[in-house]
Design an enzyme around this catalytic site. Structure first.
Site, short mmCIF file in Angstrom:
data_model
loop_
_atom_site.label_atom_id
_atom_site.label_comp_id
_atom_site.label_asym_id
_atom_site.label_seq_id
_atom_site.Cartn_x
_atom_site.Cartn_y
_atom_site.Cartn_z
N ALA A 1 0.96 -1.14 0.12
CA ALA A 1 0.02 0.00 -0.05
C ALA A 1 0.79 1.28 -0.16
O ALA A 1 0.64 2.32 -0.81
CB ALA A 1 -0.82 -0.05 1.30
N HIS B 1 9.05 -8.40 -3.99
CA HIS B 1 7.75 -8.83 -4.14
C HIS B 1 7.22 -8.32 -5.28
O HIS B 1 7.43 -7.14 -5.74
CB HIS B 1 6.72 -8.35 -2.84
CG HIS B 1 5.63 -9.01 -2.90
ND1 HIS B 1 5.47 -10.17 -3.58
CD2 HIS B 1 4.34 -8.60 -2.27
CE1 HIS B 1 4.00 -10.62 -3.00
NE2 HIS B 1 3.55 -9.64 -2.51
N GLU C 1 0.35 -31.47 21.62
CA GLU C 1 0.07 -32.34 20.42
C GLU C 1 -0.28 -31.79 19.23
O GLU C 1 -0.20 -32.42 18.16
CB GLU C 1 -1.23 -33.29 21.03
CG GLU C 1 -0.85 -34.26 21.71
CD GLU C 1 0.25 -35.57 21.73
OE1 GLU C 1 0.52 -35.67 20.47
OE2 GLU C 1 0.80 -35.93 22.52
N SER D 1 7.34 -43.44 14.75
CA SER D 1 7.10 -44.85 15.43
C SER D 1 6.30 -45.49 14.23
O SER D 1 5.68 -44.65 13.29
CB SER D 1 6.10 -44.71 16.62
OG SER D 1 5.04 -44.08 16.15
#
Length: 354
Positions: A102, A125, A245, A271
């Site tokens: 902007a 950019h 988690e 695992s």
């Protein structure tokens, strides 16, 4: 330069060794790089260039603001290396246009007349050039127009440089008026702290960048984290367990393994139960999210996303509204839990005891 092959596709990448310091000095030794804007990219790139022996000046919109004070703290001196946008543009031969998108639109009418023949206009950019019908940024035909887009924040650009490493970056040549645009682009790209550069176009850079930011880099990953966190909480898991988690294990354990050697290597080092679950479920998530990514890409390509950005960022209350939205994220239960969990990491706990 090195040619890499990914499947049937060959690409040529430019490495830091291709532009050692003596070659950079030969190309840029008589140049002055004017960095317009001192946000995260402006700060990181300018400090790296300064440390690499490049003549750099900083241009800012207002004296006495936060950016002005920060620039002075970093060693830039008013009247010597720290100026207004206009004066820095006049002094520079390579103009790094690193204001917000902007801000680039707003300042362009004032700065365009100062872009004398033979200068280079540098972007990190492709936004303003690709969506020029929205921004009005149409460079004169007698200057070089180049791009170096680091694949990370300016903070990371600076940190990796100080660690003796380099960030990946893309580069593009939009306009070569002097016959030196490519060398100017690549020399500057290495000088700002890139480890290697891969070639693209302004259009491809902005399409991929806007998709990535809204997608897996920021928007999508937060959306996925939030969805899983909320499901765990709704099923009676504690905030600490849900955060660990969802976020902590990902960022502190699994994502670094992906960064080291790839997704397959991360799977192989988990695992067998985790492997089986991941292999069984990733397709479901891909199928569910791919239509959203396609919709996102089309909205980027059509200019809808850039119109939204320019509209929002041009409002007088933009900064206040942004702070409000960011505070809502920070104050949410998920990130309140995150703050507590991060404080319990062993390295932080040991420092606090010291």
């Amino acid at each position: 330069m090195r040619t890499i092959q990914i499947g049937d596709i060959k690409e040529t990448v430019v490495e830091r060794s291709d532009y050692p310091s003596e070659r950079i000095q030969a190309i840029l030794g008589k140049e002055t790089v004017a960095v317009l804007g001192y946000g995260v990219q402006g700060r990181g790139q300018s400090l790296n260039m300064k440390d690499n022996g490049i003549s750099v000046v900083i241009g800012l919109r207002e004296k006495g603001g936060r950016s002005w004070d920060l620039a002075q703290q970093d060693g830039w001196t008013p009247g010597t290396t720290l100026f207004s946008l206009e004066e820095a543009t006049q002094r520079g031969t390579i103009i790094q246009y690193l204001l917000s998108d902007a801000g680039q639109k707003e300042q362009w009418p004032h700065l365009k007349p100062l872009l004398a023949k033979g200068k280079a206009l540098y972007f990190s950019h492709g936004f303003s050039i690709v969506f020029r019908e929205q921004t009005g940024v149409i460079p004169p035909m007698d200057i070089d127009v180049i791009l170096v887009a680091p694949k990370g924040s300016g903070t990371t650009v600076r940190r990796l440089f100080l660690e003796g490493r380099g960030i990946n970056a893309s580069f593009a040549i939009e306009q070569d008026a002097t016959g030196r645009a490519r060398d100017r682009c690549l020399a500057t790209g290495i000088a700002i702290g890139s480890g290697y550069l891969f070639e693209t176009t302004f259009q491809k850079e902005v399409f991929s960048d806007l998709t990535g930011e809204r997608g897996v880099l920021m928007g999508a990953i937060y959306g996925l984290w939030l969805a899983q966190y909320e499901v765990l909480r709704e099923h009676g898991h504690s905030p600490s367990e849900a955060f660990n988690e969802t976020v902590e294990e990902a960022t502190q354990s699994l994502y670094p393994l992906i960064a080291e050697n790839g997704m397959d290597w991360m799977y192989a080092n988990c695992s067998t139960t985790a492997q089986r679950g991941a292999l069984d479920w990733f397709g479901r998530f891909r199928d569910a999210s791919k239509p959203v990514f396609e919709e996102l890409y089309q909205k980027v390509a059509s200019g809808e996303e850039t119109r939204r950005v320019l509209d929002a960022n041009s409002r007088k209350d933009y900064r206040a509204q942004l702070e409000k939205e960011l505070k809502a994220v920070a104050d949410s239960e998920m990130w309140t839990a995150g703050s507590v969990v991060r404080s319990l990491r062993p390295e932080r706990a040991s420092k606090s005891k010291g």
